[in-house]
Design an enzyme around this catalytic site. Structure first.
Site, PDB file in Angstrom:
ATOM      1  N   ASP A 238       0.815  -1.149   0.018  1.00  0.00           N
ATOM      2  CA  ASP A 238       0.003  -0.013   0.091  1.00  0.00           C
ATOM      3  C   ASP A 238       0.778   1.288  -0.215  1.00  0.00           C
ATOM      4  OD1 ASP A 238      -2.316   1.899   0.486  1.00  0.00           O
ATOM      5  OD2 ASP A 238      -1.524   1.839   2.589  1.00  0.00           O
ATOM      6  N   LEU A 239       0.558   2.226  -0.600  1.00  0.00           N
ATOM      7  CA  LEU A 239       1.283   3.614  -0.600  1.00  0.00           C
ATOM      8  C   LEU A 239       0.992   4.538   0.447  1.00  0.00           C
ATOM      9  CD1 LEU A 239       3.180   4.950  -2.567  1.00  0.00           C
ATOM     10  CD2 LEU A 239       1.088   6.064  -3.531  1.00  0.00           C
ATOM     11  N   TYR A 240      -0.498   4.945   0.644  1.00  0.00           N
ATOM     12  CA  TYR A 240      -0.540   6.099   1.559  1.00  0.00           C
ATOM     13  C   TYR A 240      -0.529   5.542   3.014  1.00  0.00           C
ATOM     14  CZ  TYR A 240      -1.732   8.519  -2.736  1.00  0.00           C
ATOM     15  OH  TYR A 240      -1.727   8.992  -3.999  1.00  0.00           O
TER      16      TYR A 240
ATOM     17  N   SER B  95      -2.262   0.684  -4.860  1.00  0.00           N
ATOM     18  CA  SER B  95      -2.863   1.784  -4.285  1.00  0.00           C
ATOM     19  C   SER B  95      -4.374   2.134  -4.795  1.00  0.00           C
ATOM     20  CB  SER B  95      -1.825   2.873  -4.538  1.00  0.00           C
ATOM     21  OG  SER B  95      -2.565   4.116  -3.923  1.00  0.00           O
TER      22      SER B  95
END
EC number: 3.8.1.2
Length: 232
Positions: A10-12, A118
């Site tokens: 995941d990014l955020y 994402s």
């Protein structure tokens, strides 16, 4: 861990600190920057989930802008278009957590394929990792745009299987978001929850395979598993 061939991050909130926008929020709303950032992120997530439920998809950029405009109206702050653009652009320049760049390189050096999976759009994902100088660490930057539904929907997680060309049991999914780790676990990914805050996990019928304090511990996970292949 020998059965793990790839990792989807995941990014955020996982690789990048979403609250690194506080500085820009503070410039615009002195003394209220953290409050704005917190509510903004909360509404951003809510809007992606609600739009998925209603089958009314918009891009992550649009959901982010909508969440910011709600936040400012809720708090009684004026927000013109120019200020909105400046604040939303801050989401393209998020700061990576300090351990992220070197640990990604270590994982790549082990022969693992790496990807971002994402809710961000292709543009936003590319901008965030590009501005941080870590684009080359990833084999794939995977956006949910093609399926027009946000995580934690199964179709979003299925994009990682397609990109890697691997069975889901061979792909480790990593997220700091409990709802995301839950969705990934239901999908069938072995899952690491990055629990930097020492929080309790969600009560939604699943638990992560590993509860870790940071990305550093993923490397140690592979170190400790050398010569053995513990089951997930």
């Amino acid at each position: 861990m020998k059965h793990i061939k790839a990792i989807a991050f995941d990014l955020y909130g996982t690789l990048f600190d979403v609250h690194s926008v506080i500085d820009q929020c503070e410039k615009r709303f002195p003394g209220r920057g953290r409050e704005v950032s917190t509510l903004w992120r909360q509404k951003q997530l809510e809007y992606t989930w609600l739009r998925s439920l209603m089958n009314r998809y918009v891009t992550f950029e649009q959901a982010t802008e909508d969440a910011l405009r709600y936040t400012c109206r809720h708090l009684g702050f004026a927000l013109d278009d120019a200020a909105c653009t400046v604040l939303c652009d801050a989401y393209l320049r998020l700061q990576a957590f300090p351990e992220v760049p070197p640990r990604l390189r270590e994982l790549r050096n082990r022969g693992l394929q790496l990807a971002v999976l994402s809710n961000g759009s292709p543009h936003s994902i590319g901008a965030v990792v590009g501005n941080a100088g870590i684009r080359d660490e990833f084999d794939h930057l995977i956006s949910v745009d093609p399926v027009r539904v946000y995580k934690p929907h199964d179709r979003a997680y299925g994009l990682a299987e397609e990109a890697f060309g691997l069975a889901r049991t061979s792909i480790l999914f990593v997220s700091s978001n409990g709802w995301d780790a839950t969705g990934a676990r239901y999908f069938g990914f072995p899952t690491c929850w990055i629990n930097r805050g020492g929080n309790v996990f969600e009560e939604m019928g699943q638990t992560p395979d590993w509860d870790l304090l940071g990305i550093d511990e993923i490397v140690r996970l592979f170190d400790s598993a050398e010569g053995s292949a513990p089951s997930v």
